[in-house]
Structures are given as structure tokens and as C-alpha cells.
Design a protein around this motif. Structure first.
Motif, PDB file in Angstrom:
ATOM      1  N   GLU A  54      -0.319  14.238  -0.688  1.00  0.00           N
ATOM      2  CA  GLU A  54      -1.705  13.815  -0.472  1.00  0.00           C
ATOM      3  C   GLU A  54      -1.862  13.061   0.843  1.00  0.00           C
ATOM      4  OE1 GLU A  54      -3.095  13.387  -5.127  1.00  0.00           O
ATOM      5  OE2 GLU A  54      -2.223  11.649  -4.117  1.00  0.00           O
ATOM      6  N   VAL A  55      -0.888  12.220   1.175  1.00  0.00           N
ATOM      7  CA  VAL A  55      -0.937  11.462   2.427  1.00  0.00           C
ATOM      8  C   VAL A  55      -0.787  12.405   3.625  1.00  0.00           C
ATOM      9  CG1 VAL A  55       0.256   9.709   3.814  1.00  0.00           C
ATOM     10  CG2 VAL A  55      -0.251   9.267   1.399  1.00  0.00           C
ATOM     11  N   LEU A  58      -4.038  14.161   4.195  1.00  0.00           N
ATOM     12  CA  LEU A  58      -4.969  13.260   4.879  1.00  0.00           C
ATOM     13  C   LEU A  58      -4.593  13.127   6.353  1.00  0.00           C
ATOM     14  CD1 LEU A  58      -7.316  11.239   4.901  1.00  0.00           C
ATOM     15  CD2 LEU A  58      -5.660   9.473   4.204  1.00  0.00           C
ATOM     16  N   ARG A  59      -3.298  13.030   6.642  1.00  0.00           N
ATOM     17  CA  ARG A  59      -2.871  12.902   8.040  1.00  0.00           C
ATOM     18  C   ARG A  59      -3.326  14.102   8.869  1.00  0.00           C
ATOM     19  NH1 ARG A  59       3.345  12.800   9.074  1.00  0.00           N
ATOM     20  NH2 ARG A  59       3.014  14.968   8.504  1.00  0.00           N
ATOM     21  N   THR A  96     -12.274  10.347   1.077  1.00  0.00           N
ATOM     22  CA  THR A  96     -11.062   9.596   0.750  1.00  0.00           C
ATOM     23  C   THR A  96     -11.313   8.095   0.871  1.00  0.00           C
ATOM     24  OG1 THR A  96      -9.696  11.432   1.496  1.00  0.00           O
ATOM     25  CG2 THR A  96      -8.624   9.295   1.334  1.00  0.00           C
ATOM     26  N   SER A 127      -2.029   5.958  -5.112  1.00  0.00           N
ATOM     27  CA  SER A 127      -2.280   6.988  -4.105  1.00  0.00           C
ATOM     28  C   SER A 127      -3.688   6.857  -3.529  1.00  0.00           C
ATOM     29  CB  SER A 127      -2.087   8.383  -4.715  1.00  0.00           C
ATOM     30  OG  SER A 127      -2.455   9.373  -3.782  1.00  0.00           O
ATOM     31  N   ARG A 131      -4.432   6.031   0.427  1.00  0.00           N
ATOM     32  CA  ARG A 131      -5.196   6.979   1.234  1.00  0.00           C
ATOM     33  C   ARG A 131      -6.539   6.398   1.665  1.00  0.00           C
ATOM     34  NH1 ARG A 131      -6.480  11.241  -1.749  1.00  0.00           N
ATOM     35  NH2 ARG A 131      -5.797  10.291  -3.676  1.00  0.00           N
ATOM     36  N   ALA A 135      -7.737   6.144   5.468  1.00  0.00           N
ATOM     37  CA  ALA A 135      -9.003   6.764   5.874  1.00  0.00           C
ATOM     38  C   ALA A 135      -9.958   5.717   6.441  1.00  0.00           C
ATOM     39  CB  ALA A 135      -9.640   7.484   4.685  1.00  0.00           C
TER      40      ALA A 135
END
Length: 192
Positions: A54-55, A58-59, A96, A127, A131, A135
Motif C-alpha cells: 500500500e505504501v 502511494l509512493r 489517502t 497502514s 499512508r 499523503a
């Protein structure tokens, strides 16, 4: 700045592009190193594969926004081919950040002055909190005057974004500047 440190988890070393979040151990180490900014207990934080994935997702979205911010300069060569379109990245980053609403909380120790702590307004998973912090840091950077100074390092093998500190700065570090000058010198002398 947390957002720059986050996108810099993709970087280059002598072997080529490297990813600090490539595995669970890397995610755990990075989370522990940034525990205070992410609202984690550094001593007990251990990532799992779902959090890492998930990270990393997002990255990619954050790096897509950085690539958009530096346009018309080229984006980082590290992962430009993997980035989602801007039209997908922006709503992902906003959603996010909004997934964990924050609220001020007054902290007033018995032996000190009161201060404000920013905490999640409602319970959220680890998590989601991590995140959301990443964000939110990205939103703060890209909505600030710092965005105008955001650049892609164009030195050979470098894949970092950086904030330009002075008018003549072209690279993220002295080392990258030296590599770029050496490469330019080599190309000029090889042509003769």
C-alpha cells in the motif's frame, strides 16, 4: 521534509536504481527511522507485506504528482514508466490523506505548559495512519511555495527529486554535480 524523504526511497547506488521499500525489512527500517513523523512506536513497529504494498502504491502516486510539478522538466528516470497518470494519482493522494481525519488535542503535562498534538479524529489502522501522514506531507509540500523549487536531478544515474536552494543549483548534491561535470568533460574530450 517527509514527502521528499518518502519519494527518495527510490534512489540510485553504484549498482543502479535501488528501492528502500523493496521488502518488508526495508519498510520496517524506513518506518522506524521516520516513526515520529508517522506516529509510530519505533521500538515495536514491524511492517507486513500488505502495508508495504500500500505504501509503495502511494509512493508511485506521489512520484507522479512530483513529475507533474516539475513539468516541463523531465521526471525522474527511476520509475517514470511505472507512474500512474496524474488524473489517477491526484485523487488517490487526496483520498489517502482524507481517510484519517486529524484533530488537535490539548496535551498539558503536570510540570509544563500546554501544547497541541495532532491525532487521528477516529480510530484508524496503522497502514491508514502511515499512508495518511505521507499523503498529507505531500499535499503540504505541493501546495506550498516549495513546489516552485522542486526539481529532478539530471546527473548521470541519479533519480532523486530535490528542492533547489539557489539560482545556479542544477543537481541534488555536490556528488551529483561532480559526476555531471565529469561526464560532460568526458563527452567533450571523447568527441575530439
Amino acid at each position: 521534509m517527509l514527502a521528499l524523504e518518502f519519494v527518495s526511497t527510490v534512489h540510485a547506488n553504484r549498482a543502479g536504481p535501488a528501492d528502500d521499500l523493496a521488502d518488508i525489512d526495508g519498510m520496517t527500517a524506513w518506518g522506524r527511522a521516520h516513526a515520529e513523523s508517522l506516529g509510530l512506536d519505533a521500538a515495536s513497529f514491524v511492517a507486513d507485506e500488505a502495508l508495504r504494498a500500500e505504501v509503495v502504491e502511494l509512493r508511485l502516486a506521489v512520484r507522479a504528482l512530483f513529475a507533474h510539478a516539475v513539468h516541463p522538466e523531465p521526471p525522474s528516470r527511476a520509475d517514470a514508466h511505472l507512474l500512474p497518470p496524474f488524473e489517477e494519482a491526484l485523487p488517490l493522494v487526496n483520498a489517502t490523506a482524507a481517510a484519517v481525519p486529524l484533530a488537535p488535542r490539548l496535551d498539558w503535562p503536570a510540570d509544563g505548559a500546554p501544547n497541541i498534538m495532532i491525532v487521528p479524529a477516529m480510530p484508524a489502522s496503522e497502514s491508514a495512519r502511515i499512508r495518511a501522514a505521507l499523503a498529507s506531507a505531500t499535499i503540504e509540500l505541493l501546495a506550498s511555495p516549495h513546489r516552485e523549487r522542486l526539481r529532478t536531478c539530471l546527473a548521470p544515474r541519479c533519480v532523486l527529486y530535490f528542492l533547489k536552494e539557489h539560482v545556479r543549483q542544477e543537481w541534488c548534491s555536490v556528488g551529483c554535480g561532480n559526476r555531471a561535470r565529469a561526464a560532460r568533460h568526458y563527452r567533450q574530450h571523447k568527441a575530439h
